[in-house]
Design a protein around this motif. Structure first.
Motif, PDB file in Angstrom:
ATOM      1  N   ALA A   1      -1.663   3.401  -3.090  1.00  0.00           N
ATOM      2  CA  ALA A   1      -0.564   2.606  -2.535  1.00  0.00           C
ATOM      3  C   ALA A   1       0.071   1.725  -3.611  1.00  0.00           C
ATOM      4  O   ALA A   1       1.301   1.574  -3.667  1.00  0.00           O
ATOM      5  CB  ALA A   1      -1.082   1.744  -1.382  1.00  0.00           C
ATOM      6  N   LEU A   2      -0.738   1.150  -4.478  1.00  0.00           N
ATOM      7  CA  LEU A   2      -0.209   0.298  -5.539  1.00  0.00           C
ATOM      8  C   LEU A   2       0.566   1.129  -6.561  1.00  0.00           C
ATOM      9  O   LEU A   2       1.617   0.704  -7.054  1.00  0.00           O
ATOM     10  CB  LEU A   2      -1.360  -0.457  -6.213  1.00  0.00           C
ATOM     11  CG  LEU A   2      -2.127  -1.431  -5.327  1.00  0.00           C
ATOM     12  CD1 LEU A   2      -3.311  -2.021  -6.080  1.00  0.00           C
ATOM     13  CD2 LEU A   2      -1.221  -2.530  -4.802  1.00  0.00           C
ATOM     14  N   ALA A   3       0.055   2.321  -6.883  1.00  0.00           N
ATOM     15  CA  ALA A   3       0.758   3.184  -7.829  1.00  0.00           C
ATOM     16  C   ALA A   3       2.105   3.627  -7.265  1.00  0.00           C
ATOM     17  O   ALA A   3       3.088   3.775  -8.007  1.00  0.00           O
ATOM     18  CB  ALA A   3      -0.105   4.396  -8.163  1.00  0.00           C
ATOM     19  N   ALA A   4       2.180   3.834  -5.955  1.00  0.00           N
ATOM     20  CA  ALA A   4       3.425   4.267  -5.322  1.00  0.00           C
ATOM     21  C   ALA A   4       4.474   3.164  -5.270  1.00  0.00           C
ATOM     22  O   ALA A   4       5.630   3.434  -4.941  1.00  0.00           O
ATOM     23  CB  ALA A   4       3.129   4.771  -3.909  1.00  0.00           C
ATOM     24  N   SER A   5       4.082   1.928  -5.582  1.00  0.00           N
ATOM     25  CA  SER A   5       5.040   0.811  -5.544  1.00  0.00           C
ATOM     26  C   SER A   5       6.081   0.896  -6.642  1.00  0.00           C
ATOM     27  O   SER A   5       7.115   0.236  -6.575  1.00  0.00           O
ATOM     28  CB  SER A   5       4.279  -0.518  -5.659  1.00  0.00           C
ATOM     29  OG  SER A   5       3.718  -0.650  -6.970  1.00  0.00           O
ATOM     30  N   GLY A   6       5.809   1.686  -7.684  1.00  0.00           N
ATOM     31  CA  GLY A   6       6.743   1.785  -8.798  1.00  0.00           C
ATOM     32  C   GLY A   6       6.632   0.655  -9.786  1.00  0.00           C
ATOM     33  O   GLY A   6       7.511   0.490 -10.649  1.00  0.00           O
ATOM     34  N   ALA A   7       5.567  -0.122  -9.714  1.00  0.00           N
ATOM     35  CA  ALA A   7       5.408  -1.267 -10.620  1.00  0.00           C
ATOM     36  C   ALA A   7       5.195  -0.796 -12.051  1.00  0.00           C
ATOM     37  O   ALA A   7       4.636   0.274 -12.309  1.00  0.00           O
ATOM     38  CB  ALA A   7       4.224  -2.114 -10.170  1.00  0.00           C
ATOM     39  N   ASP A   8       5.633  -1.636 -12.990  1.00  0.00           N
ATOM     40  CA  ASP A   8       5.366  -1.382 -14.410  1.00  0.00           C
ATOM     41  C   ASP A   8       3.980  -1.881 -14.799  1.00  0.00           C
ATOM     42  O   ASP A   8       3.347  -1.318 -15.696  1.00  0.00           O
ATOM     43  CB  ASP A   8       6.422  -2.080 -15.273  1.00  0.00           C
ATOM     44  CG  ASP A   8       7.821  -1.553 -15.003  1.00  0.00           C
ATOM     45  OD1 ASP A   8       8.052  -0.351 -15.218  1.00  0.00           O
ATOM     46  OD2 ASP A   8       8.676  -2.347 -14.555  1.00  0.00           O
ATOM     47  N   VAL A   9       3.548  -2.957 -14.153  1.00  0.00           N
ATOM     48  CA  VAL A   9       2.240  -3.542 -14.426  1.00  0.00           C
ATOM     49  C   VAL A   9       1.557  -3.840 -13.098  1.00  0.00           C
ATOM     50  O   VAL A   9       2.179  -4.392 -12.183  1.00  0.00           O
ATOM     51  CB  VAL A   9       2.352  -4.834 -15.261  1.00  0.00           C
ATOM     52  CG1 VAL A   9       0.959  -5.422 -15.514  1.00  0.00           C
ATOM     53  CG2 VAL A   9       3.061  -4.577 -16.579  1.00  0.00           C
ATOM     54  N   VAL A  10       0.286  -3.472 -12.983  1.00  0.00           N
ATOM     55  CA  VAL A  10      -0.518  -3.771 -11.805  1.00  0.00           C
ATOM     56  C   VAL A  10      -1.675  -4.666 -12.239  1.00  0.00           C
ATOM     57  O   VAL A  10      -2.435  -4.312 -13.149  1.00  0.00           O
ATOM     58  CB  VAL A  10      -1.058  -2.487 -11.152  1.00  0.00           C
ATOM     59  CG1 VAL A  10      -2.009  -2.822 -10.008  1.00  0.00           C
ATOM     60  CG2 VAL A  10       0.085  -1.616 -10.649  1.00  0.00           C
ATOM     61  N   ALA A  11      -1.795  -5.828 -11.600  1.00  0.00           N
ATOM     62  CA  ALA A  11      -2.859  -6.785 -11.913  1.00  0.00           C
ATOM     63  C   ALA A  11      -3.753  -6.927 -10.688  1.00  0.00           C
ATOM     64  O   ALA A  11      -3.265  -7.250  -9.594  1.00  0.00           O
ATOM     65  CB  ALA A  11      -2.264  -8.139 -12.291  1.00  0.00           C
ATOM     66  N   LEU A  12      -5.044  -6.683 -10.870  1.00  0.00           N
ATOM     67  CA  LEU A  12      -5.977  -6.676  -9.745  1.00  0.00           C
ATOM     68  C   LEU A  12      -7.056  -7.726  -9.924  1.00  0.00           C
ATOM     69  O   LEU A  12      -7.517  -7.990 -11.044  1.00  0.00           O
ATOM     70  CB  LEU A  12      -6.618  -5.297  -9.597  1.00  0.00           C
ATOM     71  CG  LEU A  12      -5.673  -4.109  -9.424  1.00  0.00           C
ATOM     72  CD1 LEU A  12      -6.467  -2.830  -9.202  1.00  0.00           C
ATOM     73  CD2 LEU A  12      -4.685  -4.345  -8.296  1.00  0.00           C
TER      74      LEU A  12
END
Length: 349
Positions: free
Chosen positions: A156-167
């Motif tokens: 779901a996070l990858a499908a957001s189209g974000a350039d950077v994902v911080a968890l």
């Protein structure tokens, strides 16, 4: 009967009792007088009833207007009030209902004061300040260490189209699941214990930030086509509301102070901080941290953007805050397997 017999008789009629014309007059006159008297009594009572409701309205106004002056000496009540401050609007609704039930003009007028105060504080929050564009899309998410579907959350996070994902709150068994699902889209990553970054752009100068005895914060330089950005992912210490000690924020405040120190030492001009602050940005106890930054939600969001609990969000614990960049849009993503909602922001560099 003899001639000398005298007969006594009364020539004048008996004395009549006074007549109450209000009782014997026409029925319309009587009804009008009764109605007038009742209206006069009702009007007088409207301004005498509801004094307790009016006093509560004044107290509600003072709490909202002077929320930054409420001390934290006892149970951190000031921080607790500032965290739930938007919900003070419900007290206005309750007071208005009480004023109507009491049929009190005094209370109704008094309730207008906290209503205007609440609107002055939060009316602008409901304006949609989001716009299109931006050079860098950042997503932050407390994925919850008890998440039963880490792979679904990662997709779901990858499908957001974000350039950077911080968890934040990565559990050791789940790290591999996030790495497997995010790696095809995000070539660069860095994980330190419970926090991690995944990026489409190169990550440099990655290092942990000591805000607690174990790693709960990470700093990296994101090398974007528009230049370098210092990106921090942080999970401040947890808080609790306990009957014995109130709102327990001491460890959180200490970790916020250490993160604030790290930001003051930051050499890059463009800074993005993503994380679970375990508190609202309006909490004055977090001021050493938040006064260095600007809230993306406040500048470029729509509504309050509450993030916790995911089933029925009542507070915004998860933040994206910036310095040296311009937020153009801020929003929350749909719920995942976590108890927090993900947050996202598009930034102009």
């Amino acid at each position: 009967m003899s001639e000398n017999t005298v007969i006594s008789r009364t020539d004048s009629p008996p004395t009549a009792k006074p007549v109450d014309m209000s009782r014997t007059g026409p029925w319309r006159t009587r009804m009008w007088r009764v109605l007038t008297e009742r209206v006069r009594t009702w009007r007088t009572g409207m301004w005498r009833r509801g004094r307790f409701v009016a006093a509560a309205a004044v107290l509600c106004t003072l709490l909202m207007a002077l929320n930054t002056q409420v001390p934290n000496g006892v149970g951190n009540l000031g921080s607790l009030l500032q965290t739930v401050l938007p919900w003070m609007g419900l007290s206005v609704v309750a007071l208005l209902a009480a004023a109507v039930a009491r049929r009190s003009a005094l209370a109704a007028v008094a309730v207008l004061i906290p209503a205007v105060t609440w609107c002055s504080l939060f009316a602008g929050t409901f304006l949609d300040k989001r716009s299109s564009g931006g050079d860098l899309v950042v997503v932050g998410h407390n994925v919850h260490e008890g998440n039963r579907d880490p792979r679904g959350t990662a997709r779901a996070l990858a499908a957001s189209g974000a350039d950077v994902v911080a968890l934040e709150e990565l559990s050791r068994p789940a790290v591999s699941a996030y790495e497997d699902e995010l790696a095809p889209i995000y070539r660069y990553s860095a994980v330190r214990e419970g926090v991690g970054l995944w990026s489409k752009h190169p990550l440099k100068a990655v290092r942990p930030v000591e805000i607690m005895p174990w790693t709960r914060a990470l700093r990296a330089t994101v090398d974007t086509p528009k230049g370098q950005v210092a990106l921090y992912v942080a999970h401040l210490a947890s808080v609790r509301v306990l009957p014995s000690s109130g709102f327990t924020t001491e460890r959180r405040n200490e970790s916020a102070g250490k993160l604030a120190d790290a930001l003051r030492a930051e050499r890059l001009d463009r800074v993005v901080v993503v994380g679970d602050f375990n508190g609202a940005a309006e909490d004055s106890a977090l001021a050493p941290l938040t006064r260095q930054l600007r809230s993306a939600q406040r500048e470029a969001g729509a509504g309050f953007g509450f993030t916790w609990p995911a089933a029925f969000p009542v507070v915004r614990l998860d933040q994206i805050m910036v310095k040296g960049v311009t937020p153009v849009s801020s929003w929350t993503l749909p719920a995942t397997g976590s108890d927090h909602l993900p947050v996202a922001a598009s930034l102009r560099l």
